[in-house]
Design a protein around this motif. Structure first.
Motif, PDB file in Angstrom:
ATOM      1  N   VAL A   1       0.854  -1.409   0.095  1.00  0.00           N
ATOM      2  CA  VAL A   1       0.103  -0.046  -0.168  1.00  0.00           C
ATOM      3  C   VAL A   1       0.631   1.181  -0.028  1.00  0.00           C
ATOM      4  N   ASP A   2       0.650   2.048  -0.964  1.00  0.00           N
ATOM      5  CA  ASP A   2       1.477   3.371  -1.154  1.00  0.00           C
ATOM      6  C   ASP A   2       0.673   4.455  -0.280  1.00  0.00           C
ATOM      7  N   THR A   3       1.422   5.102   0.523  1.00  0.00           N
ATOM      8  CA  THR A   3       0.859   6.302   1.240  1.00  0.00           C
ATOM      9  C   THR A   3       1.555   7.650   1.024  1.00  0.00           C
ATOM     10  N   ALA A   4       0.686   8.774   1.051  1.00  0.00           N
ATOM     11  CA  ALA A   4       1.269  10.047   0.834  1.00  0.00           C
ATOM     12  C   ALA A   4       0.497  10.839   1.597  1.00  0.00           C
ATOM     13  N   ARG A   5       1.357  12.300   1.974  1.00  0.00           N
ATOM     14  CA  ARG A   5       0.851  13.119   3.065  1.00  0.00           C
ATOM     15  C   ARG A   5      -0.167  13.991   2.164  1.00  0.00           C
ATOM     16  N   ALA A   6      -1.402  14.363   2.698  1.00  0.00           N
ATOM     17  CA  ALA A   6      -2.132  15.244   1.992  1.00  0.00           C
ATOM     18  C   ALA A   6      -1.798  16.727   2.260  1.00  0.00           C
ATOM     19  N   ALA A   7      -1.752  17.728   1.150  1.00  0.00           N
ATOM     20  CA  ALA A   7      -1.471  18.886   1.552  1.00  0.00           C
ATOM     21  C   ALA A   7      -2.041  19.901   0.362  1.00  0.00           C
ATOM     22  N   ARG A   8      -2.096  21.045   0.717  1.00  0.00           N
ATOM     23  CA  ARG A   8      -2.930  21.994  -0.018  1.00  0.00           C
ATOM     24  C   ARG A   8      -1.991  22.584  -1.032  1.00  0.00           C
ATOM     25  N   GLY A   9      -2.427  22.793  -2.189  1.00  0.00           N
ATOM     26  CA  GLY A   9      -1.469  23.605  -3.109  1.00  0.00           C
ATOM     27  C   GLY A   9      -2.137  24.028  -4.311  1.00  0.00           C
ATOM     28  N   PRO A  10      -1.481  24.764  -5.199  1.00  0.00           N
ATOM     29  CA  PRO A  10      -2.058  25.383  -6.272  1.00  0.00           C
ATOM     30  C   PRO A  10      -2.620  24.168  -7.230  1.00  0.00           C
ATOM     31  N   MET A  11      -3.502  24.567  -8.228  1.00  0.00           N
ATOM     32  CA  MET A  11      -4.307  23.583  -8.948  1.00  0.00           C
ATOM     33  C   MET A  11      -4.596  24.350 -10.293  1.00  0.00           C
ATOM     34  N   ALA A  12      -4.214  23.813 -11.448  1.00  0.00           N
ATOM     35  CA  ALA A  12      -4.547  24.476 -12.548  1.00  0.00           C
ATOM     36  C   ALA A  12      -5.343  23.652 -13.511  1.00  0.00           C
ATOM     37  N   VAL A  13      -6.589  24.144 -14.076  1.00  0.00           N
ATOM     38  CA  VAL A  13      -7.401  23.555 -14.958  1.00  0.00           C
ATOM     39  C   VAL A  13      -7.002  23.974 -16.346  1.00  0.00           C
ATOM     40  N   THR A  14      -6.594  22.964 -17.185  1.00  0.00           N
ATOM     41  CA  THR A  14      -6.308  23.316 -18.389  1.00  0.00           C
ATOM     42  C   THR A  14      -7.056  22.794 -19.502  1.00  0.00           C
ATOM     43  N   VAL A  15      -7.178  23.171 -20.821  1.00  0.00           N
ATOM     44  CA  VAL A  15      -7.653  22.840 -22.059  1.00  0.00           C
ATOM     45  C   VAL A  15      -6.620  22.457 -23.087  1.00  0.00           C
ATOM     46  N   ASP A  16      -6.410  21.402 -23.234  1.00  0.00           N
ATOM     47  CA  ASP A  16      -5.132  20.895 -24.172  1.00  0.00           C
ATOM     48  C   ASP A  16      -5.859  20.621 -25.506  1.00  0.00           C
ATOM     49  N   GLU A  17      -4.996  21.287 -26.693  1.00  0.00           N
ATOM     50  CA  GLU A  17      -5.441  20.928 -27.858  1.00  0.00           C
ATOM     51  C   GLU A  17      -4.323  21.305 -28.845  1.00  0.00           C
TER      52      GLU A  17
END
Length: 251
Positions: A1-17
């Motif tokens: 089982v892989d685990t990771a620490r949850a953290a707040r950070g920037p998120m970008a929503v992109t439209v790729d074409e």
């Protein structure tokens, strides 16, 4: 089982074409009149106007195409015989009109003599004033007939010239040596030749596209998006351009 620490950070929503670049303003040079356009792209060292894709042009100074009048169509045996007969008839009509002028001119001379004699007799009261007025009226009438006959002769000569022109055949002279026979089309805008639509010599109609000109330094990027994606894009949104063979561009 892989685990990771949850953290707040920037998120970008992109439209790729995938997108493509194109010149922003393209100017299509068209034939202003129907005629024969000379070959636009000539081999190196050949005399005359020659353009190739990528050549620089200057607005109003660079000649991008040269046009000549279309040679007259060939006449079949029947058409030529009809025109030759029409020319003979036109010549006869001109001769008839010239003879009519000679006849009326003689009548004018006679009327002037009669008027001079009537004026002499009127001074001695030998003839009534009515006869003098009649002589003047006759002279003015015949002079008007003479003017009409001369105008008719000019019309007949023009008709004769029209038939003669239709019988003219191509003399075989190279029209390119006559600077007054051709229409030179200049570049409407400075830039470079992007495409030569009509490269070979050919007869074209008015409005036929010949050359496309634009400035390759003035580019725009065009991408096609689905309607559901396009509504998410706002004017002024950030743009990232990558995968074009150079560094990532942002704007």
């Amino acid at each position: 089982v892989d685990t990771a620490r949850a953290a707040r950070g920037p998120m970008a929503v992109t439209v790729d074409e995938e997108a493509r670049t194109r010149v922003r303003h393209i100017y299509t040079v068209s034939a202003p009149v129907a005629g024969k356009v000379l070959r636009i792209s000539r081999p190196d060292g050949h005399d005359g106007t020659s353009l190739h894709v990528g050549d620089a042009v200057v607005e109003g100074r660079t000649t991008v195409a040269v046009m000549q009048p279309v040679p007259p169509s060939l006449l079949d045996v029947r058409s030529r015989a009809e025109l030759e007969a029409a020319l003979v008839a036109a010549n006869a009509v001109v001769t008839l009109a010239e003879a009519e002028i000679h006849r009326i001119d003689a009548a004018v001379s006679f009327a002037r003599t009669e008027l001079a004699r009537a004026e002499g007799l009127a001074r001695s009261n030998t003839i009534p004033a009515r006869d003098l007025e009649k002589a003047r009226f006759d002279l003015e009438t015949i002079e008007a007939q003479l003017a009409t006959a001369k105008a008719q002769l000019e019309v007949r000569r023009r008709e004769q010239a029209v038939v003669s022109a239709r019988l003219l055949e191509s003399s075989g002279t190279d029209a390119s040596t006559n600077q007054g026979c051709c229409v030179k089309i200049s570049a409407p805008e400075s830039g470079r030749v992007l495409r030569i639509v009509q490269e070979d010599e050919a007869v074209v109609q008015a409005g036929a596209p010949l050359v496309q000109i634009g400035d390759p330094r003035d580019l725009e990027i065009v991408a096609d998006f689905l309607s559901t994606e396009a509504v998410q894009i706002r004017a002024g949104a950030a743009v990232t351009i990558d995968g074009w063979g150079g560094p990532v561009l942002r704007g």
